[in-house]
Design a protein around this motif. Structure first.
Motif, PDB file in Angstrom:
ATOM      1  N   TYR B 311      -9.334 -12.425   4.256  1.00  0.00           N
ATOM      2  CA  TYR B 311      -8.264 -12.669   3.289  1.00  0.00           C
ATOM      3  C   TYR B 311      -8.661 -12.115   1.925  1.00  0.00           C
ATOM      4  O   TYR B 311      -9.760 -12.387   1.436  1.00  0.00           O
ATOM      5  CB  TYR B 311      -8.022 -14.175   3.208  1.00  0.00           C
ATOM      6  CG  TYR B 311      -7.120 -14.620   2.082  1.00  0.00           C
ATOM      7  CD1 TYR B 311      -5.739 -14.675   2.262  1.00  0.00           C
ATOM      8  CD2 TYR B 311      -7.640 -14.985   0.845  1.00  0.00           C
ATOM      9  CE1 TYR B 311      -4.903 -15.089   1.239  1.00  0.00           C
ATOM     10  CE2 TYR B 311      -6.804 -15.402  -0.186  1.00  0.00           C
ATOM     11  CZ  TYR B 311      -5.440 -15.447   0.017  1.00  0.00           C
ATOM     12  OH  TYR B 311      -4.618 -15.854  -1.004  1.00  0.00           O
ATOM     13  N   MET B 341      -2.357  -6.517   9.799  1.00  0.00           N
ATOM     14  CA  MET B 341      -2.544  -6.626   8.364  1.00  0.00           C
ATOM     15  C   MET B 341      -1.341  -7.311   7.735  1.00  0.00           C
ATOM     16  O   MET B 341      -0.533  -6.665   7.089  1.00  0.00           O
ATOM     17  CB  MET B 341      -2.753  -5.228   7.776  1.00  0.00           C
ATOM     18  CG  MET B 341      -3.201  -5.236   6.348  1.00  0.00           C
ATOM     19  SD  MET B 341      -3.733  -3.596   5.789  1.00  0.00           S
ATOM     20  CE  MET B 341      -2.261  -3.047   4.963  1.00  0.00           C
ATOM     21  N   PRO B 342      -1.200  -8.634   7.933  1.00  0.00           N
ATOM     22  CA  PRO B 342      -0.106  -9.321   7.251  1.00  0.00           C
ATOM     23  C   PRO B 342      -0.362  -9.327   5.747  1.00  0.00           C
ATOM     24  O   PRO B 342      -1.514  -9.331   5.307  1.00  0.00           O
ATOM     25  CB  PRO B 342      -0.156 -10.739   7.829  1.00  0.00           C
ATOM     26  CG  PRO B 342      -1.535 -10.909   8.359  1.00  0.00           C
ATOM     27  CD  PRO B 342      -2.019  -9.539   8.742  1.00  0.00           C
ATOM     28  N   SER B 343       0.716  -9.297   4.969  1.00  0.00           N
ATOM     29  CA  SER B 343       0.516  -9.266   3.524  1.00  0.00           C
ATOM     30  C   SER B 343       1.527 -10.137   2.815  1.00  0.00           C
ATOM     31  O   SER B 343       2.666 -10.276   3.249  1.00  0.00           O
ATOM     32  CB  SER B 343       0.637  -7.836   3.007  1.00  0.00           C
ATOM     33  OG  SER B 343       1.901  -7.306   3.344  1.00  0.00           O
ATOM     34  N   ASP B 347      -1.581 -10.877  -1.847  1.00  0.00           N
ATOM     35  CA  ASP B 347      -2.695 -10.973  -0.907  1.00  0.00           C
ATOM     36  C   ASP B 347      -2.437 -10.164   0.353  1.00  0.00           C
ATOM     37  O   ASP B 347      -1.298  -9.893   0.731  1.00  0.00           O
ATOM     38  CB  ASP B 347      -3.020 -12.429  -0.549  1.00  0.00           C
ATOM     39  CG  ASP B 347      -1.777 -13.282  -0.452  1.00  0.00           C
ATOM     40  OD1 ASP B 347      -0.747 -12.762   0.011  1.00  0.00           O
ATOM     41  OD2 ASP B 347      -1.826 -14.456  -0.832  1.00  0.00           O
ATOM     42  N   ILE B 348      -3.507  -9.771   0.967  1.00  0.00           N
ATOM     43  CA  ILE B 348      -3.459  -9.057   2.241  1.00  0.00           C
ATOM     44  C   ILE B 348      -4.504  -9.722   3.128  1.00  0.00           C
ATOM     45  O   ILE B 348      -5.573 -10.094   2.657  1.00  0.00           O
ATOM     46  CB  ILE B 348      -3.838  -7.568   2.072  1.00  0.00           C
ATOM     47  CG1 ILE B 348      -2.819  -6.824   1.207  1.00  0.00           C
ATOM     48  CG2 ILE B 348      -3.943  -6.873   3.425  1.00  0.00           C
ATOM     49  CD1 ILE B 348      -3.030  -5.325   1.161  1.00  0.00           C
ATOM     50  N   SER B 349      -4.199  -9.872   4.413  1.00  0.00           N
ATOM     51  CA  SER B 349      -5.212 -10.320   5.365  1.00  0.00           C
ATOM     52  C   SER B 349      -5.411  -9.236   6.402  1.00  0.00           C
ATOM     53  O   SER B 349      -4.453  -8.576   6.813  1.00  0.00           O
ATOM     54  CB  SER B 349      -4.781 -11.611   6.051  1.00  0.00           C
ATOM     55  OG  SER B 349      -4.751 -12.666   5.123  1.00  0.00           O
TER      56      SER B 349
END
Lengths: 453, 453
Positions: B311, B341-343, B347-349
């Protein structure tokens, strides 16, 4: 100690300036007052800043521009008369503006910045004069003298780190300090303006520099709403929201605050209170680092449209190290900023604002992705809307996704995209633009009006 | 014309080989038979391929290894005896294996490949002999003679494009062709093996090259199930699923097929039929390009665990062109393959398989992201499971997301991540590993058992 900022509509007339005076003097903690240029008096009116831009452009083109010059001076003259200020104030503004307009035109951008900034600067002087007239110890503060030094990017200045320490000294000055918003000075001593809504930025920088207890931002709304009032009638007002919530909401159409403006205050952990100049007794909305979770999981719903999706598929894509990175590199080569990147096993979509590309660029992008990444299929889908469901209470809340997707399913709205998992305080739904309003209404209904679950 | 492939368990004993004989000869379209090495006869048994690996390693270390050599030869001898084949078959296998084991050991990887490949190669010869014994015109086909040329990557050979044209000529050969799976030859004429499940790959390549009508893949299960049978009792068998569905399911723990194996057949649009050697009359499961949508929206549910999430948060992250790309570049520098890569806004994970990194690497990754991207916060969360809900019928199906997230909410399972929007045929849910089984069961219940919605 509080930083108090007033927007253009709060300073558009003498009557408004009197309200400002009353607000500031009713609380001795209100030490530093950041002022915008006079704004609109009614929906069809023109802001002084826009008059100044017009004026500067006329001067740049023709070397003079009497009518637009007069229009600017008349706005100040009117306010000065309403406030019972002596004519010499208007004369000083007249002379100052004329000097700005006859200034160095070799760098049109810098010239424009100097003329634009005079709107706030002269207003700060006028308001200082009024405070003095009313017997208050008030001082106009010039940003250069105060040490507000910024980068040399006309129209997009960034505050330099050394400014914050210098600004702390303002705490030691006596009286009420009237500070013009919207601009600072570069290291060469030239005026450089912030981006639009720049007075909010000035207030935020001052809050950080002076380590204020509160940054009060006076505008013309009672509060931040839980949803866009043009989509839902009489939506719930928010008493408190966190910086993260504000930021997620402001991304998708919440226009109360220019989100970049909050950064300095956010970094220093200073709460912001948005209040209405016309109803200062109302509590307004506080933006804080942490809040107690009194509502349900969701605090607000925001939406924005004009997005498109670039869909890329390739068999065994997920085995290719570097595929995502190379795809983003192509996007970047076109100068495009992307919003999200949902991915399946053999496909990735890039969600971005569609106004960044024209048709020719779209074709080039598709071509490059096909050629360089040997993609099986590349296509672009237009006219998507993104809906943000936001709330600190969503963190670890089981079932929020279910409630939201149920509400949309009940309305027969197809979900083009769900993006949840990085931010703990938001969930994002992609729908077609034609479904945007209905989707927002359905979600509002679910989380704010309350239906049996 | 059909390509028919038999896995190791279908060839583990003489009795099994007889079933294979009956299956092949019952349909004149079954022209090319791809065979694995003899597999396990029961759960505690050892596959010939594993015996061969053991054998090769012993020879590499000590120059000989009688007991493991004998174990391999005995497996073939037993099958030959059961089938009533003459002793000379076993003698030939004995001599061939000895020659392989005494071959060139200067490149241990290539040596290992040559020894491993002898498992399939000798089995193809044995089975050819049996077909002949039974009066069938059958021919062993050597992959080199047939033109199956591969890249020089021991244990991970890739079929070279020129092979496909050469393999088409197999159609013109008379009789039934018995083709050893698992390996080809590099341009220097050396044996190179495919990755594990390589016989499936051989069958798929042959199906493509010969433009077969069908690729029949015989194994020891009746069908592909809609969900892992160790998680749900007696799950629904699938009659038909598309390549895309298979691929999405195989990503997360559906082990019937090594998904890479399907690529050549997929590219040529050839359907695959997974069938059970022990119950060849059962229809099995067909993998096709398109299917009629007869079931509900969901065809299968798969899950896998061992994922972690990196994260990264930074205020105003979404304004930074290139942030995502630079983040992926760091991930790539560590040789890591990421899954999703959810964002959010700030923030980006990055979701990836956690066994790719050790603790020291994790610390280095966090350090580099913090330094190079000036991130506000970087943290790694471990032990996540990914659940894939898959089905062509989900495309444009309103409410599938709602049903799935409801089912999970009813079980009190928190959703760490939802990723939907790129693939039209899948939806992905991230949950904690401890919730994996319950989540799969709840979803199966929702979409296959049926509950009032």
């Amino acid at each position: 100690m509080k930083i108090v900022k007033f927007g253009g509509s709060s300073l558009a007339t003498g009557e408004q300036v009197e309200k400002v005076f009353n607000i500031v003097t009713s609380d001795p903690e209100r030490k530093i007052v950041v002022v915008s240029a006079p704004g609109k008096r009614h929906a069809e009116d023109t802001k002084v800043t826009d008059l100044l831009i017009d004026c500067a452009k006329t001067y740049l083109q023709f070397g003079e521009g009497k009518s637009s010059f007069d229009a600017v001076v008349e706005r100040y003259a009117l306010i000065a008369r309403e406030l019972g200020l002596p004519d010499k104030i208007t004369k000083k503004i007249h002379d100052d503006l004329l000097a700005s307009l006859n200034g160095d035109k070799r760098h049109p951008q810098k010239y424009l910045d100097a003329v634009k900034a005079s709107g706030e600067d002269n207003n700060a002087k006028l308001i200082t004069a009024y405070f003095k007239l009313r017997g208050i110890e008030a001082y106009y503060v010039n940003p250069k003298d105060a040490g507000l030094i910024v980068s040399d990017e006309p129209g997009n200045a960034q505050c330099l780190p050394e400014s914050y320490e210098a600004l702390f000294e303002l705490r030691n000055r006596p009286g009420v300090l009237i500070f013009p918003g919207f601009f600072g000075y570069n290291k060469e001593g030239e005026v450089v303006t912030f981006s639009r809504s720049g007075s909010d930025i000035t207030g935020s920088i001052l809050a950080n520099g002076t380590k204020a207890d509160l940054y009060e931002n006076f505008t013309d709304v009672d509060a931040v709403y839980s949803v866009n009032p043009t989509m839902v009638q009489n939506p719930k007002e928010l008493r408190e929201l966190t910086y993260r919530e504000m930021r997620e909401l402001s991304y998708a159409g919440f226009s109360v605050f220019h989100d970049e403006a909050l950064m300095p205050a956010f970094r220093a952990g200073i709460p912001v209170n948005i209040k209405n100049t016309n109803y200062p007794s109302k509590p307004g909305t506080r933006i804080v680092n942490e809040r107690e979770n009194t509502n349900g999981p969701v605090i607000g719903i925001a939406s924005d449209n004009g997005f498109c999706s670039i869909y890329v598929s390739k068999y065994l894509l997920n085995r290719e190290i570097g595929f995502g990175r190379r795809l983003l590199h192509i996007i970047e080569d076109f100068g495009l900023s992307f919003e999200h990147m949902p991915s399946g096993i053999d496909d990735i979509s890039i969600i971005l604002r569609q106004d960044q590309m024209d048709l020719a660029q779209e074709e080039n992008i598709i071509k490059r992705i096909k050629q360089e990444l040997q993609a099986d299929n590349v296509k672009i889908e237009h006219n998507l809307a993104i809906i943000m469901v936001v709330g600190e209470g969503m963190r670890r809340n089981v079932g929020t996704a279910a409630r939201a997707s149920n509400a949309l399913a009940r309305e027969g709205i197809n979900l083009e995209m769900i993006n949840q998992g990085s931010s703990e305080v938001s969930m994002m739904f992609g729908v077609k633009e034609v479904d945007e309003n209905r989707a927002v209404q359905a979600l509002y209904e679910e989380f704010f009006v309350g239906v049996p679950v």
